[in-house]
Enzyme design. Structure first.
Site, short mmCIF file in Angstrom:
data_model
loop_
_atom_site.label_atom_id
_atom_site.label_comp_id
_atom_site.label_asym_id
_atom_site.label_seq_id
_atom_site.Cartn_x
_atom_site.Cartn_y
_atom_site.Cartn_z
N CYS A 43 -4.40 -11.26 -3.07
CA CYS A 43 -4.35 -9.88 -3.55
C CYS A 43 -4.63 -8.88 -2.43
O CYS A 43 -3.84 -7.98 -2.17
CB CYS A 43 -5.36 -9.72 -4.68
SG CYS A 43 -5.67 -8.01 -5.13
N ILE A 183 8.11 -9.64 -7.51
CA ILE A 183 8.04 -9.46 -6.06
C ILE A 183 9.38 -8.94 -5.54
O ILE A 183 9.42 -7.97 -4.78
CB ILE A 183 7.64 -10.79 -5.36
CG1 ILE A 183 6.21 -11.15 -5.76
CG2 ILE A 183 7.78 -10.68 -3.84
CD1 ILE A 183 5.65 -12.40 -5.13
N ASP A 306 -4.81 -17.96 -10.52
CA ASP A 306 -3.45 -18.49 -10.46
C ASP A 306 -3.41 -20.01 -10.61
O ASP A 306 -2.41 -20.58 -11.03
CB ASP A 306 -2.78 -18.12 -9.12
CG ASP A 306 -2.47 -16.63 -9.02
OD1 ASP A 306 -2.83 -15.89 -9.95
OD2 ASP A 306 -1.87 -16.22 -8.01
N HIS A 438 -3.40 18.70 -22.35
CA HIS A 438 -2.05 19.21 -22.08
C HIS A 438 -2.08 20.04 -20.80
O HIS A 438 -3.02 20.81 -20.62
CB HIS A 438 -1.58 20.09 -23.24
CG HIS A 438 -0.23 20.69 -23.01
ND1 HIS A 438 0.94 19.95 -23.08
CD2 HIS A 438 0.14 21.96 -22.68
CE1 HIS A 438 1.97 20.74 -22.82
NE2 HIS A 438 1.51 21.95 -22.56
#
Ligand code: NAI
Length: 464
Positions: A43, A183, A306, A438
């Site tokens: 990362c 990627i 992972d 807003h």
């Protein structure tokens, strides 16, 4: 070799491992963190942070090119790619120091070197650490590496993966990208912005196919309009690299480019861990199986990130790291994945959370969908960012928010509100009752919720 005892040892100092180490130390445990390379993992060093740093340069250039639209004359623009990549390296270095400071502040012992199992409770950390580490609990956080294809392996000179592309010293004149996933599409947008002629070659019938037809069709159309060439349903048979370019042989002919990027997915990285000495096995895809407590079939050994194959996202690894640290410290915490935001940092950005409309229907929900185009949002008009939309998928019966998609300006930040809503089961009515400032892009959610409830203010009502 020296020997040392710890409550918890963690292998890998990416966003999974270093976060787990800090959490475990905060819970009063004596913690060892082992890393063979740099702090921060994929990362920080070769993934999210360097690419987003370069993409920030690309986005600024994009705005400069549009300056005239905003009433600003810019006489001359030029790119200094060496300075761009130096800024990337500086950002990495600053963040590495930040992690190092946190590790020291939390009294975590950091070992530099490759770790492998000696037994379920003992790790051998090779040079330069040269230490045996005995730990009651071990957390594996060794991440993933780019998938290399046998028919066209990366030479890292002309045929690159995402890591070697980041080391390139020049902007490719022509860049062929194999794989139209996260990627591939992020780099396609970046290098297109920097002036490369980009071609995406995708084996499947569409790019970003895992994101569903709404996103993949929108992105195909917008990237094509910008001038990125996309060849889908196209097989790469091989790549021939010479000193100055590559020739890619395709099922539909062949193309030449100065560089090829191979971005066909990533695979879990557990090589050299000697898992068998701990009694651990990977599955057929190389992932380490874990239960919802992040524990592997071997009691006392956890795996995160992972390596576990849940979702290859840094923030998922960090979440799992905290869960594993709590459980390794004697707690009982479950990992949960109902509200995982995912962002693709293309131009425009794409962000999703929860279920898509198709997934919700497949699960048996009767859905209501509220979509607001950014052209109806004042801030989007003010910023000249009217491309894109925000969409909420709700349960018609209960009003529960099941999922959300946003494509366009600030999508990466906007998705957080929907992640909070889904995680905390906040229904459509509550989003509608919440006063949104807003003019902001966040008003898109207020309007999308109103559309889903069939009471829009800024769109004509749906036909009955
Ligand atoms: P991916 O799985 O997203 O996309 C790979 C693409 O390559 C797929 O569309 C696939 O059909 C295609 N492909 C596979 N073999 C091919 C071939 N021989 N020829 C042509 N096309 C082929 O993988 P990617 O983009 O490499 O990313 C890997 C992981 O990294 C992803 O799982 C993602 O979660 C993570 N990631 C996340 C990012 C983010 O959060 N913004 C950014 C980058 C990566």
């Amino acid at each position: 070799m020296t020997e040392k005892r710890y409550d918890i040892a963690i292998i890998g100092a990416g966003p999974g491992g270093y976060v787990a180490a800090i959490k475990a130390a905060q819970l009063g445990k004596f913690v060892a963190l082992i890393e063979k390379d740099h702090l921060g993992g994929t990362c920080l060093n070769v993934g999210c942070i360097p690419t987003k740093t370069l993409i920030s340069s690309g986005n600024l250039l994009h705005q400069i090119k549009r300056a005239q639209e905003f009433g600003i004359q810019v006489k001359e623009t030029s790119i200094n790619y060496a300075m761009m990549t130096k800024r990337k390296d500086d950002v990495i270095s600053t963040m590495r120091k930040g992690i190092d400071t946190l590790i020291k502040a939390n009294k975590i012992d950091l070992y530099q070197g490759h770790a492998e199992f000696e037994s379920p409770n003992t790790l051998k950390v090779l040079s330069p650490a040269n230490t045996y580490i005995h730990a009651e609990k071990i957390i594996l956080a060794t991440g993933s590496i780019p998938f290399d294809v046998k028919a066209f392996p990366c030479d890292h000179v002309r045929i690159l993966d995402s890591t070697s592309l980041l080391n390139l010293q020049e902007i490719p004149k022509q860049l062929a990208i194999i794989g139209g996933g996260y990627i591939g599409c992020e780099f396609a947008c970046l290098f297109h912005e920097l002036g490369s002629q980009v071609t995406i070659i995708e084996a499947l019938p569409s790019i970003l196919s895992t994101q569903g037809p709404l996103i993949s069709e929108f992105m195909t159309s917008t990237l094509t309009k910008r001038g990125i060439s996309i060849q889908t349903s196209t097989k790469v048979n091989g790549i021939k690299a010479s000193k100055k370019d590559v020739e890619i042989s395709l099922s539909s002919g062949s193309i030449k480019a100065d560089y090829a990027l191979v971005a066909v997915g990533r695979k879990p990285f557990s090589e050299g861990l000697k898992l068998e000495k701990a009694g651990l096995k990977t599955d057929e895809k190389g992932f380490i199986p874990v239960n919802r407590f992040m524990e592997t079939p071997v009691k006392g050994i956890f795996a995160i990130g992972d390596l576990t194959g849940k979702a290859m996202l840094a923030h998922v690894a960090s979440h799992q790291g905290i869960v594993a640290a709590i459980n390794a410290a004697g707690g009982e915490e479950e990992a949960h994945y109902e509200a995982v935001p995912a962002v693709i940092f293309t131009t425009p950005e794409v962000a999703t959370v929860g279920l898509s409309e198709e997934e919700a229907k497949a699960k048996g929900f009767k859905t209501t969908v509220g979509r607001i185009p950014f052209s109806a949002i004042g801030k989007a008009q003010a910023a000249s960012e009217t491309e894109g939309f925000a969409q909420i998928i709700g349960d018609r019966k209960t009003g529960q928010i099941l999922g959300a998609i946003v494509i366009g300006h600030e999508a990466s930040n906007l998705i957080a509100e929907m992640a909070l809503a889904i995680e905390n089961e906040i229904p459509l009515e509550c989003v509608l009752q919440t006063i949104h400032a807003h003019p902001t892009m966040a008003e898109s959610w207020h309007e999308a919720a109103a559309v889903a409830l069939n009471m829009p203010i800024h769109l004509p009502p749906r036909k009955k």
